[in-house]
Design a protein around this motif. Sequence first.
Motif, PDB file in Angstrom:
ATOM      1  N   HIS A  41      -4.876  -4.479   1.888  1.00  0.00           N
ATOM      2  CA  HIS A  41      -3.897  -5.542   1.620  1.00  0.00           C
ATOM      3  C   HIS A  41      -3.004  -5.136   0.455  1.00  0.00           C
ATOM      4  O   HIS A  41      -3.492  -4.721  -0.580  1.00  0.00           O
ATOM      5  CB  HIS A  41      -4.624  -6.843   1.267  1.00  0.00           C
ATOM      6  CG  HIS A  41      -5.406  -7.388   2.430  1.00  0.00           C
ATOM      7  ND1 HIS A  41      -4.802  -8.002   3.490  1.00  0.00           N
ATOM      8  CD2 HIS A  41      -6.743  -7.384   2.683  1.00  0.00           C
ATOM      9  CE1 HIS A  41      -5.727  -8.386   4.357  1.00  0.00           C
ATOM     10  NE2 HIS A  41      -6.913  -8.014   3.894  1.00  0.00           N
ATOM     11  N   PRO A  42      -1.712  -5.272   0.616  1.00  0.00           N
ATOM     12  CA  PRO A  42      -0.813  -4.908  -0.491  1.00  0.00           C
ATOM     13  C   PRO A  42      -1.102  -5.674  -1.764  1.00  0.00           C
ATOM     14  O   PRO A  42      -0.943  -5.168  -2.850  1.00  0.00           O
ATOM     15  CB  PRO A  42       0.573  -5.245   0.067  1.00  0.00           C
ATOM     16  CG  PRO A  42       0.413  -5.227   1.546  1.00  0.00           C
ATOM     17  CD  PRO A  42      -0.986  -5.668   1.823  1.00  0.00           C
ATOM     18  N   GLU A  43      -1.538  -6.953  -1.625  1.00  0.00           N
ATOM     19  CA  GLU A  43      -1.700  -7.730  -2.846  1.00  0.00           C
ATOM     20  C   GLU A  43      -2.906  -7.283  -3.656  1.00  0.00           C
ATOM     21  O   GLU A  43      -3.069  -7.672  -4.805  1.00  0.00           O
ATOM     22  CB  GLU A  43      -1.833  -9.227  -2.504  1.00  0.00           C
ATOM     23  CG  GLU A  43      -3.100  -9.595  -1.747  1.00  0.00           C
ATOM     24  CD  GLU A  43      -2.897  -9.520  -0.239  1.00  0.00           C
ATOM     25  OE1 GLU A  43      -3.670 -10.155   0.484  1.00  0.00           O
ATOM     26  OE2 GLU A  43      -1.964  -8.834   0.186  1.00  0.00           O
ATOM     27  N   PHE A 100       8.103  -9.244   5.009  1.00  0.00           N
ATOM     28  CA  PHE A 100       7.050  -9.855   5.806  1.00  0.00           C
ATOM     29  C   PHE A 100       5.902 -10.206   4.867  1.00  0.00           C
ATOM     30  O   PHE A 100       5.362  -9.331   4.181  1.00  0.00           O
ATOM     31  CB  PHE A 100       6.550  -8.890   6.879  1.00  0.00           C
ATOM     32  CG  PHE A 100       7.550  -8.623   7.971  1.00  0.00           C
ATOM     33  CD1 PHE A 100       7.450  -9.266   9.197  1.00  0.00           C
ATOM     34  CD2 PHE A 100       8.598  -7.732   7.778  1.00  0.00           C
ATOM     35  CE1 PHE A 100       8.371  -9.019  10.202  1.00  0.00           C
ATOM     36  CE2 PHE A 100       9.515  -7.476   8.774  1.00  0.00           C
ATOM     37  CZ  PHE A 100       9.415  -8.121   9.992  1.00  0.00           C
ATOM     38  N   CYS A 101       5.509 -11.489   4.828  1.00  0.00           N
ATOM     39  CA  CYS A 101       4.436 -11.935   3.948  1.00  0.00           C
ATOM     40  C   CYS A 101       3.426 -12.749   4.749  1.00  0.00           C
ATOM     41  O   CYS A 101       3.709 -13.237   5.851  1.00  0.00           O
ATOM     42  CB  CYS A 101       4.977 -12.788   2.792  1.00  0.00           C
ATOM     43  SG  CYS A 101       6.162 -11.932   1.736  1.00  0.00           S
ATOM     44  N   LYS A 102       2.249 -12.898   4.170  1.00  0.00           N
ATOM     45  CA  LYS A 102       1.209 -13.735   4.769  1.00  0.00           C
ATOM     46  C   LYS A 102       0.991 -14.938   3.880  1.00  0.00           C
ATOM     47  O   LYS A 102       0.741 -14.816   2.684  1.00  0.00           O
ATOM     48  CB  LYS A 102      -0.099 -12.953   4.931  1.00  0.00           C
ATOM     49  CG  LYS A 102      -1.192 -13.756   5.635  1.00  0.00           C
ATOM     50  CD  LYS A 102      -2.422 -12.903   5.908  1.00  0.00           C
ATOM     51  CE  LYS A 102      -3.475 -13.701   6.678  1.00  0.00           C
ATOM     52  NZ  LYS A 102      -4.680 -12.888   6.960  1.00  0.00           N
ATOM     53  N   LYS A 103       1.075 -16.128   4.488  1.00  0.00           N
ATOM     54  CA  LYS A 103       0.935 -17.367   3.728  1.00  0.00           C
ATOM     55  C   LYS A 103      -0.539 -17.650   3.468  1.00  0.00           C
ATOM     56  O   LYS A 103      -1.369 -17.567   4.355  1.00  0.00           O
ATOM     57  CB  LYS A 103       1.556 -18.529   4.503  1.00  0.00           C
ATOM     58  CG  LYS A 103       1.564 -19.843   3.735  1.00  0.00           C
ATOM     59  CD  LYS A 103       2.277 -20.923   4.543  1.00  0.00           C
ATOM     60  CE  LYS A 103       2.320 -22.227   3.769  1.00  0.00           C
ATOM     61  NZ  LYS A 103       3.011 -23.298   4.536  1.00  0.00           N
ATOM     62  N   SER A 121       1.590 -13.505   0.338  1.00  0.00           N
ATOM     63  CA  SER A 121       1.174 -12.135   0.034  1.00  0.00           C
ATOM     64  C   SER A 121       2.084 -11.155   0.767  1.00  0.00           C
ATOM     65  O   SER A 121       2.207 -11.207   2.001  1.00  0.00           O
ATOM     66  CB  SER A 121      -0.278 -11.927   0.451  1.00  0.00           C
ATOM     67  OG  SER A 121      -1.119 -12.832  -0.214  1.00  0.00           O
ATOM     68  N   PHE A 122       2.700 -10.261   0.017  1.00  0.00           N
ATOM     69  CA  PHE A 122       3.617  -9.277   0.594  1.00  0.00           C
ATOM     70  C   PHE A 122       2.866  -8.311   1.504  1.00  0.00           C
ATOM     71  O   PHE A 122       1.797  -7.799   1.147  1.00  0.00           O
ATOM     72  CB  PHE A 122       4.319  -8.506  -0.523  1.00  0.00           C
ATOM     73  CG  PHE A 122       5.110  -7.326  -0.028  1.00  0.00           C
ATOM     74  CD1 PHE A 122       6.300  -7.520   0.644  1.00  0.00           C
ATOM     75  CD2 PHE A 122       4.645  -6.027  -0.218  1.00  0.00           C
ATOM     76  CE1 PHE A 122       7.037  -6.434   1.093  1.00  0.00           C
ATOM     77  CE2 PHE A 122       5.367  -4.948   0.235  1.00  0.00           C
ATOM     78  CZ  PHE A 122       6.572  -5.147   0.898  1.00  0.00           C
ATOM     79  N   LYS A 123       3.423  -8.071   2.707  1.00  0.00           N
ATOM     80  CA  LYS A 123       2.804  -7.156   3.655  1.00  0.00           C
ATOM     81  C   LYS A 123       3.707  -5.971   3.990  1.00  0.00           C
ATOM     82  O   LYS A 123       3.245  -4.844   4.069  1.00  0.00           O
ATOM     83  CB  LYS A 123       2.461  -7.910   4.954  1.00  0.00           C
ATOM     84  CG  LYS A 123       1.372  -8.967   4.796  1.00  0.00           C
ATOM     85  CD  LYS A 123       0.049  -8.347   4.411  1.00  0.00           C
ATOM     86  CE  LYS A 123      -1.053  -9.394   4.296  1.00  0.00           C
ATOM     87  NZ  LYS A 123      -2.331  -8.796   3.872  1.00  0.00           N
ATOM     88  N   ASN A 124       4.969  -6.210   4.231  1.00  0.00           N
ATOM     89  CA  ASN A 124       5.856  -5.136   4.658  1.00  0.00           C
ATOM     90  C   ASN A 124       7.295  -5.535   4.364  1.00  0.00           C
ATOM     91  O   ASN A 124       7.599  -6.701   4.120  1.00  0.00           O
ATOM     92  CB  ASN A 124       5.674  -4.873   6.162  1.00  0.00           C
ATOM     93  CG  ASN A 124       6.327  -3.566   6.588  1.00  0.00           C
ATOM     94  OD1 ASN A 124       6.667  -2.730   5.744  1.00  0.00           O
ATOM     95  ND2 ASN A 124       6.517  -3.374   7.883  1.00  0.00           N
ATOM     96  N   SER A 125       8.202  -4.534   4.397  1.00  0.00           N
ATOM     97  CA  SER A 125       9.618  -4.819   4.170  1.00  0.00           C
ATOM     98  C   SER A 125      10.465  -3.867   5.002  1.00  0.00           C
ATOM     99  O   SER A 125      10.046  -2.743   5.308  1.00  0.00           O
ATOM    100  CB  SER A 125       9.970  -4.670   2.684  1.00  0.00           C
ATOM    101  OG  SER A 125       9.780  -3.335   2.259  1.00  0.00           O
ATOM    102  N   LEU A 126      11.653  -4.334   5.400  1.00  0.00           N
ATOM    103  CA  LEU A 126      12.603  -3.515   6.162  1.00  0.00           C
ATOM    104  C   LEU A 126      13.969  -3.619   5.494  1.00  0.00           C
ATOM    105  O   LEU A 126      14.435  -4.713   5.182  1.00  0.00           O
ATOM    106  CB  LEU A 126      12.717  -4.028   7.607  1.00  0.00           C
ATOM    107  CG  LEU A 126      11.444  -4.028   8.461  1.00  0.00           C
ATOM    108  CD1 LEU A 126      11.736  -4.649   9.821  1.00  0.00           C
ATOM    109  CD2 LEU A 126      10.906  -2.621   8.631  1.00  0.00           C
TER     110      LEU A 126
END
Length: 909
Positions: free
Chosen positions: A513-515, A802-805, A820-825
Amino acid sequence: EQGEELSVSVNFCFPYTDEIMQQEIRPLVAVDIIEQLHRQFAILSGGRGKDGAPIITFPEFAGFSDIPDEDFLNVVTYLTSIPSLEAASIGFIIIIDRRRDKWSAVKASLTRIAGAFPGNLQLVFVLRPSRFIQRTIADIGIKLYRDDFKMKVPIIMLNSVSDLHGYIDKSQLTRELGGTLEYGHSQWIHHRTAIENFAMTVKTTAQMLQTFGTDLAETELPNDVQCTEELLSAHTDHHSKLKDELKLAVKQGATLLTCIREPVTRSANSKLSPDELENVATVERLLAQLDETEKAFDQFWTKHHLKLEQCLQLRHFEHDFREVKLTLDNLMEAQAGFSDVGDSVTRVEHLLREQKQLEEKGQEPLEKAQTLALHGEQLIQNNHYAVDSIRPKCVELRRICDDFTNETKKKYDILGKSLELHQQLDKASKWCEAGIYLLASQAVDKCQSQEGAETALVEIEKFLATAKEHQLSNPKEILQKLEDVQEMFDKRQVSLKKLAAKQTRPVQPVAPHPESSPKRASPKTTRPAGVGSALTQQTYKECVFFFHVCFAKHYNSPSFFSFSHIINELIETERVYVEELQSIIEGYASEMDNPNLVHLIPSTLQNKKEILFGNLPEIYEFHNRIFLKEIENCIENPELLARCFLKRKEDLQIYEKYCQNKPRSEALWRQCGDSIFFQECQRKLDHKLSLDAYLLKPVQRITKYQLLLKEMLKCSKNSEGTAELEEALATVLDIIKSVNDSMHQIAITGYEGDVSELGKLLMQGSFNVWTDHKKGHNKVKDLARFKPMQRHLFLYTKMLLFCKKREENTDGHEKTASYSFKNSLKMSTVGITENVKGDNKKFEIWYNGREEVYIIQASSVELKNTWISEIRKVLTGQLEACRGRTQNIHLHQHVRRWGPVLHSVPSQD
């Protein structure tokens, strides 16, 4: 009357509008110019021409030329306003009687009338001077000066009244002009003042009804029986007084009508003049409207009185419910105390006797509860307005009664079984001890092998079979001790069966997990408190402006607020808002720097004034110095209101900063809100609410602007300025959306960069997301196609996150959301496929030539189209910017290459 109908109504009760009460300038009435009217230099006798044109007579008047212009204009304006619109549209006939005067008086009269007559003219008759010389001069003068009078109607010079009779019937002329029309100037003035006085009475009565109706609509229903009874009594008394006022007004109108009709009543041969008939029609119309006012008010009162009576019924019901509920709760609590099942036959028999006593004790409150529930159902059947409040209480009463009855039966069953079980207790105890010994004797190391586990399993199954010998086919129904032993055996069986089967668990790959990255700790976040959520905490008093909405809901009556009412409400609430902000800053924030109160400030609050109050001083300065003054200028020019919001669009962004700080402020308040310092400040300010309630005011204010602008649009549909109002409302909605989006944005965790560098936040929301990667394990890719991920997307001008709530409980308070941050474009490298086959709510965002594809499913087609439109704007903007840069580069290269040549070419000019 012409131009100003004397119609009066209570506009919150009726569908038509009251013109008198709406106008800003009061028209002339007889009492205003009573002295000028008594001079009788111009009269409206009531006579009419052959086509119905009203006749205004200027009788012989020695000092006509000495009459001030203002007095002349006021009298003529008043006289022309009396006939009906239909009669006035035909045009007025003027008769100027100057038989005993000179040509100079004729000329002066015509000049003054031509310059100041406010109505339409049809004919002008002049009874010329009777003396020969003056008549001759008049004949010559009218020929010479006719064009100077600037009248576009004929001026007919008459030698005698007999000539006048050739144009106007004698019945339409007064005795002074040789006619038979009865006219008394004093009586005419008396009738006019009486009619206008009656119209004012009707208006005043309607205003009293309106005020009373407004008070009723704004009144909060009390929460206890005594206050409800007092309110019902007070409203009933006020209603009786208003009914008396209505009766007096009706009596006044009937008396006036009798006076006007008195000539006809006195003599059957008498006839009322057209003006007198119009007076009768006016009074009858006012009486009819007064009657409609009374009927509508009675309908309104009937509904309101019924609601107050139902409120009183509800308060009695709630009072009885609380008493019965308290008794039942005590009964249930006593019953819950009977948890003992007994440890001997004697003990169980004693418990059964106590249970019987409790059952007998509960009979009376149970009967009261059933009776009260029946009463509540009767209220519901009688269409009580509080059905949603009464029905749950009836259900609750019946539920408690059923629970007590069922629980009593259950207690009897348990105690009955307890008697039976105690007889087998000794055998059961021995069986338990044997079972525990068996489990303890099974060596753990021997059970690790398949053979050892199978052997131990056989021993357990064999021992459990002996339960039948002790009549213990279902040990869980005996005692807790047996349940515990049975549970121990069950768990051991499960473990042994797993060991015997020798199943191995496959290794599951887990993505990090990025966080949880060790590079940067995720900050602790609090719930993003959006502007919309704060509005629900407004008090009824702050929403009193919208009582007409509640009024329409409860009484099926249309909204009656006009545009000016809404502006006044906006200004008044703005003034209160500024005063409240000032009291907070001076009464709390400034007091934190008071050396006399330093010892009362808790340590957790030291040097944290900016956290608690945020940028509240900045908000106060903006509203106090700028915004309040600007909207106050809109009292005379309401059309400028929308421009205030459009002009201050950027300034209103200060609310975004305040709302972003609100979670920190709330967290700090929870730590030190109970301190003596705040209590002392609240006492000095004489505030009924604590500071935290006032700190919500800015959040509530920006939302109230939205509500007020919506109400203004309802009042000004299809009128001038509607477009600006719509733009102003859109501006406020954009601010609210921006504030809400920013509140979500500050809850992002785990992102390594700075979100402020990603450009403007355009959209945010939750979606189902599938991923498809060309690289990577095929099995993982296939699984990803069918199982969606729940992701919260944040669209910036430069990046898509892209985040997860996640939701967590904080300090015992409600759940707070974080992302929680997951990915970015990067938006500069993505493409979009607007339609996905098989689901019109899906669209694709792909990266690096579809090396990574994200299939996104929205909750609705409308939401999907909104996001596609916004993404398309971003991509189009980037493309245009790229083309612009390319053209600049080519132009620069072209100039560097061909510049010298171009400069050497001769000019074509």
